[in-house]
Design a protein around this motif. Structure first.
Motif, PDB file in Angstrom:
ATOM      1  N   CYS A  76     -11.838  -4.364   6.186  1.00 16.84           N
ATOM      2  CA  CYS A  76     -11.177  -5.126   5.121  1.00 16.84           C
ATOM      3  C   CYS A  76     -10.746  -4.221   3.979  1.00 16.84           C
ATOM      4  O   CYS A  76      -9.660  -4.380   3.408  1.00 16.84           O
ATOM      5  N   GLU A  77     -11.590  -3.258   3.639  1.00 16.63           N
ATOM      6  CA  GLU A  77     -11.274  -2.346   2.542  1.00 16.63           C
ATOM      7  C   GLU A  77     -10.081  -1.465   2.890  1.00 16.63           C
ATOM      8  O   GLU A  77      -9.197  -1.227   2.053  1.00 16.63           O
ATOM      9  N   ILE A  78     -10.026  -0.998   4.136  1.00 18.65           N
ATOM     10  CA  ILE A  78      -8.892  -0.163   4.555  1.00 18.65           C
ATOM     11  C   ILE A  78      -7.608  -0.992   4.567  1.00 18.65           C
ATOM     12  O   ILE A  78      -6.552  -0.523   4.140  1.00 18.65           O
ATOM     13  N   ILE A  79      -7.698  -2.241   5.054  1.00 25.20           N
ATOM     14  CA  ILE A  79      -6.528  -3.126   5.040  1.00 25.20           C
ATOM     15  C   ILE A  79      -6.035  -3.320   3.607  1.00 25.20           C
ATOM     16  O   ILE A  79      -4.826  -3.261   3.328  1.00 25.20           O
ATOM     17  N   LYS A  80      -6.966  -3.533   2.694  1.00 31.21           N
ATOM     18  CA  LYS A  80      -6.606  -3.717   1.283  1.00 31.21           C
ATOM     19  C   LYS A  80      -5.878  -2.490   0.744  1.00 31.21           C
ATOM     20  O   LYS A  80      -4.861  -2.601   0.049  1.00 31.21           O
ATOM     21  N   LEU A  81      -6.397  -1.294   1.053  1.00 25.17           N
ATOM     22  CA  LEU A  81      -5.768  -0.056   0.592  1.00 25.17           C
ATOM     23  C   LEU A  81      -4.374   0.110   1.180  1.00 25.17           C
ATOM     24  O   LEU A  81      -3.440   0.547   0.493  1.00 25.17           O
ATOM     25  N   LYS A  82      -4.236  -0.241   2.464  1.00 25.85           N
ATOM     26  CA  LYS A  82      -2.930  -0.145   3.114  1.00 25.85           C
ATOM     27  C   LYS A  82      -1.944  -1.143   2.494  1.00 25.85           C
ATOM     28  O   LYS A  82      -0.753  -0.837   2.326  1.00 25.85           O
ATOM     29  N   GLN A  83      -2.421  -2.326   2.156  1.00 23.46           N
ATOM     30  CA  GLN A  83      -1.555  -3.317   1.527  1.00 23.46           C
ATOM     31  C   GLN A  83      -1.108  -2.852   0.143  1.00 23.46           C
ATOM     32  O   GLN A  83       0.043  -3.071  -0.264  1.00 23.46           O
ATOM     33  N   GLU A  84      -2.018  -2.200  -0.579  1.00 23.98           N
ATOM     34  CA  GLU A  84      -1.659  -1.647  -1.883  1.00 23.98           C
ATOM     35  C   GLU A  84      -0.636  -0.528  -1.723  1.00 23.98           C
ATOM     36  O   GLU A  84       0.296  -0.402  -2.523  1.00 23.98           O
ATOM     37  N   PHE A 100       1.548  -0.319   0.700  1.00 22.02           N
ATOM     38  CA  PHE A 100       2.804  -1.000   1.034  1.00 22.02           C
ATOM     39  C   PHE A 100       3.483  -1.500  -0.236  1.00 22.02           C
ATOM     40  O   PHE A 100       4.700  -1.345  -0.414  1.00 22.02           O
ATOM     41  N   SER A 101       2.702  -2.108  -1.119  1.00 27.11           N
ATOM     42  CA  SER A 101       3.240  -2.652  -2.364  1.00 27.11           C
ATOM     43  C   SER A 101       3.811  -1.535  -3.249  1.00 27.11           C
ATOM     44  O   SER A 101       4.872  -1.697  -3.868  1.00 27.11           O
ATOM     45  N   LYS A 102       3.128  -0.399  -3.285  1.00 26.37           N
ATOM     46  CA  LYS A 102       3.606   0.713  -4.111  1.00 26.37           C
ATOM     47  C   LYS A 102       4.903   1.305  -3.564  1.00 26.37           C
ATOM     48  O   LYS A 102       5.754   1.758  -4.328  1.00 26.37           O
ATOM     49  N   LEU A 103       5.051   1.285  -2.245  1.00 26.41           N
ATOM     50  CA  LEU A 103       6.296   1.760  -1.656  1.00 26.41           C
ATOM     51  C   LEU A 103       7.458   0.857  -2.059  1.00 26.41           C
ATOM     52  O   LEU A 103       8.565   1.327  -2.334  1.00 26.41           O
ATOM     53  N   ASP A 104       7.204  -0.438  -2.104  1.00 23.59           N
ATOM     54  CA  ASP A 104       8.239  -1.375  -2.536  1.00 23.59           C
ATOM     55  C   ASP A 104       8.573  -1.149  -4.007  1.00 23.59           C
ATOM     56  O   ASP A 104       9.741  -1.198  -4.404  1.00 23.59           O
ATOM     57  N   GLU A 105       7.536  -0.900  -4.821  1.00 17.33           N
ATOM     58  CA  GLU A 105       7.762  -0.617  -6.233  1.00 17.33           C
ATOM     59  C   GLU A 105       8.562   0.674  -6.413  1.00 17.33           C
ATOM     60  O   GLU A 105       9.351   0.803  -7.355  1.00 17.33           O
ATOM     61  N   LEU A 106       8.357   1.621  -5.502  1.00 17.70           N
ATOM     62  CA  LEU A 106       9.098   2.879  -5.555  1.00 17.70           C
ATOM     63  C   LEU A 106      10.599   2.639  -5.392  1.00 17.70           C
ATOM     64  O   LEU A 106      11.416   3.243  -6.096  1.00 17.70           O
ATOM     65  N   LYS A 157       8.708 -14.860   2.808  1.00 16.08           N
ATOM     66  CA  LYS A 157       7.519 -14.226   2.219  1.00 16.08           C
ATOM     67  C   LYS A 157       7.950 -13.062   1.336  1.00 16.08           C
ATOM     68  O   LYS A 157       8.735 -13.211   0.432  1.00 16.08           O
ATOM     69  N   ASP A 158       7.402 -11.856   1.585  1.00 19.12           N
ATOM     70  CA  ASP A 158       7.776 -10.695   0.765  1.00 19.12           C
ATOM     71  C   ASP A 158       8.618  -9.700   1.546  1.00 19.12           C
ATOM     72  O   ASP A 158       8.663  -8.516   1.222  1.00 19.12           O
ATOM     73  N   LEU A 159       9.293 -10.164   2.590  1.00 20.82           N
ATOM     74  CA  LEU A 159      10.069  -9.262   3.422  1.00 20.82           C
ATOM     75  C   LEU A 159      11.439  -8.983   2.812  1.00 20.82           C
ATOM     76  O   LEU A 159      12.001  -9.797   2.082  1.00 20.82           O
ATOM     77  N   GLN A 217       8.448   4.476   6.034  1.00 17.59           N
ATOM     78  CA  GLN A 217       7.048   4.556   5.630  1.00 17.59           C
ATOM     79  C   GLN A 217       6.419   3.170   5.530  1.00 17.59           C
ATOM     80  O   GLN A 217       5.260   2.980   5.904  1.00 17.59           O
ATOM     81  N   LYS A 218       7.195   2.217   5.027  1.00 16.46           N
ATOM     82  CA  LYS A 218       6.704   0.840   4.958  1.00 16.46           C
ATOM     83  C   LYS A 218       6.427   0.289   6.348  1.00 16.46           C
ATOM     84  O   LYS A 218       5.426  -0.399   6.570  1.00 16.46           O
ATOM     85  N   SER A 219       7.327   0.588   7.296  1.00 12.77           N
ATOM     86  CA  SER A 219       7.152   0.120   8.663  1.00 12.77           C
ATOM     87  C   SER A 219       5.896   0.716   9.285  1.00 12.77           C
ATOM     88  O   SER A 219       5.117   0.007   9.958  1.00 12.77           O
TER      89      SER A 219
END
Length: 394
Positions: free
Chosen positions: A169-177, A179-185, A239-241, A370-372
């Motif tokens: 769960c922690e690794i999934i959370k980090l990966k989701q963060e 992903f979000s930072k890549l979108d912010e980039l 969603k967020d796609l 990278q997002k993919s």
């Protein structure tokens, strides 16, 4: 196996109190603070005036499990659970929820009990204990708790299982963060290169959105039990796609006949949410690259097809996703519930040099790769998590 009722006793009922106008009351968790991942969302927590005595035992402590007693929907059964790991003796929980607290923590690891309940909910195990009144879905909580069984294993094994699941769960959370930072980039790069499209700080010439392409509202199809099966892009797919290319993941609908060509999506089509009960989704957009030419879109959507070569799809999509442009589409007031072609016709799109747009497109493609990769990693981790849940809890 052990009965849940023997481990926790009956669910402790929640409190609601009276309205708190000045914010000085007690923070109360509601089902709106539940997430489908089983953790508490601490945004938008209400405070309430609660004068009832003898509520000390109801203040949440770490390791408490909160269960949803009333709520849900036809698509989301009632009975979700969240695991509390917040500040102790600060929060209460409302009357639509119940508290399950482990009696003997030397024998039962609270997180293990939570994962047992969480696994059962995800398998649909609470549906048999639902009843409906005036549109609400209610959990027959006492019945559920008295009949639910948990695999009895040594406390060391329980903790080992929880450590493994927590780690994933922690690794999934980090990966989701990530992903979000890549979108912010991408958003940050857009602002740096082009600025706010409504303000148009570079002073570029503008064109009307509808002068650069054409729109088509989705049609209300007549569904059939037998006929032609076709992929259909609907509101639930947004969603967020930003991009949809794998149409096999879209819903399949069966129609009496194949839609005319104007209702079939092509590469580079931009699709908007036109109407939805959740107003936050209205105006949301994505670009489609369907591998299957037989892909349509629902009546709650608008399809836009660019015909002007002075703008690129990556640039145009990001213009439409900026807060300022979305505000022009859906407005501030609650009276605008639908997006239509008349509103889209008011959008003026700045036209930067095509070389600059192409540079941005290259940047977006690089980040999207990278997002993919990140999303695939998240999917693989989720598959691993699901398989372990099946292994440990059946």
């Amino acid at each position: 196996m052990a009965k849940l009722i023997e481990i926790t006793g009956k669910a402790i009922s929640g409190e609601w109190g009276i309205e708190d106008a000045d914010g000085s009351g007690i923070p109360v968790l509601r089902t709106t603070n539940f997430t489908n991942e089983g953790i508490v969302n601490y945004e938008n927590i209400v405070t309430r005036k609660i004068s009832k005595k003898n509520i000390d035992k109801k203040y949440l402590i770490q390791g408490d499990i909160i269960i949803e007693k009333s709520g849900g929907s036809d698509k989301q059964p009632v009975g979700r659970v969240v695991f509390f790991e917040g500040l102790e003796r600060k929060y209460l929980f409302n009357n639509f929820t119940g508290l399950l607290r482990i009696k003997d923590k030397d024998k039962w690891e609270p997180k293990y009990v939570f994962y047992s309940l969480y696994s059962n909910y995800r398998k649909g195990g609470t549906k048999a204990f639902e009843n409906k009144t005036t549109g609400l879905h209610n959990l027959k909580t006492d019945d559920y708790i008295s009949k639910f069984n948990i695999k009895d294993t040594a406390i060391e094994e329980q903790r080992s299982i929880c450590r493994k699941l927590d780690a994933i769960c922690e690794i999934i959370k980090l990966k989701q963060e990530q992903f979000s930072k890549l979108d912010e980039l991408i958003k940050s790069q857009f602002v740096e290169m082009f600025g706010d499209p409504v303000q148009n700080p570079k002073g570029w010439r503008t064109k009307s959105f509808l002068d650069m392409g054409n729109c088509k509202n989705g049609m209300n199809f007549h569904y059939a039990e037998t006929g032609i099966a076709i992929n259909c892009l609907g509101v639930g797919d947004f969603k967020d796609l930003d991009i949809i290319g794998d149409v096999e993941k879209l819903s399949r609908v069966t129609l009496n006949e194949m839609p005319s060509e104007e209702y079939l999506l092509k590469d580079g089509d931009i699709v908007f949410v036109r109407s939805n009960g959740n107003r936050a989704l209205v105006g949301r957009s994505l670009v489609v690259y369907p591998k299957d030419v037989s892909t349509t879109f629902s009546g709650f959507c608008i399809r836009y097809r660019k015909t002007d070569d002075t703008v690129t799809i990556p640039y145009l999509l990001r213009v439409l996703k900026t807060n300022s442009m979305r505000q022009k589409m859906v407005g501030r007031g609650a009276n605008i519930q639908n997006l239509n072609q008349q509103i889209l016709g008011t959008l003026e799109i700045p036209i930067p040099p095509i070389e600059l747009q192409n540079q941005f497109a290259v940047f977006v493609r690089h980040v999207d790769k990278q997002k993919s990769t990140t999303q695939k990693s998240i999917n693989n981790l989720q598959t691993l998590f699901d398989s372990l849940m099946q292994k440990y809890f059946g």
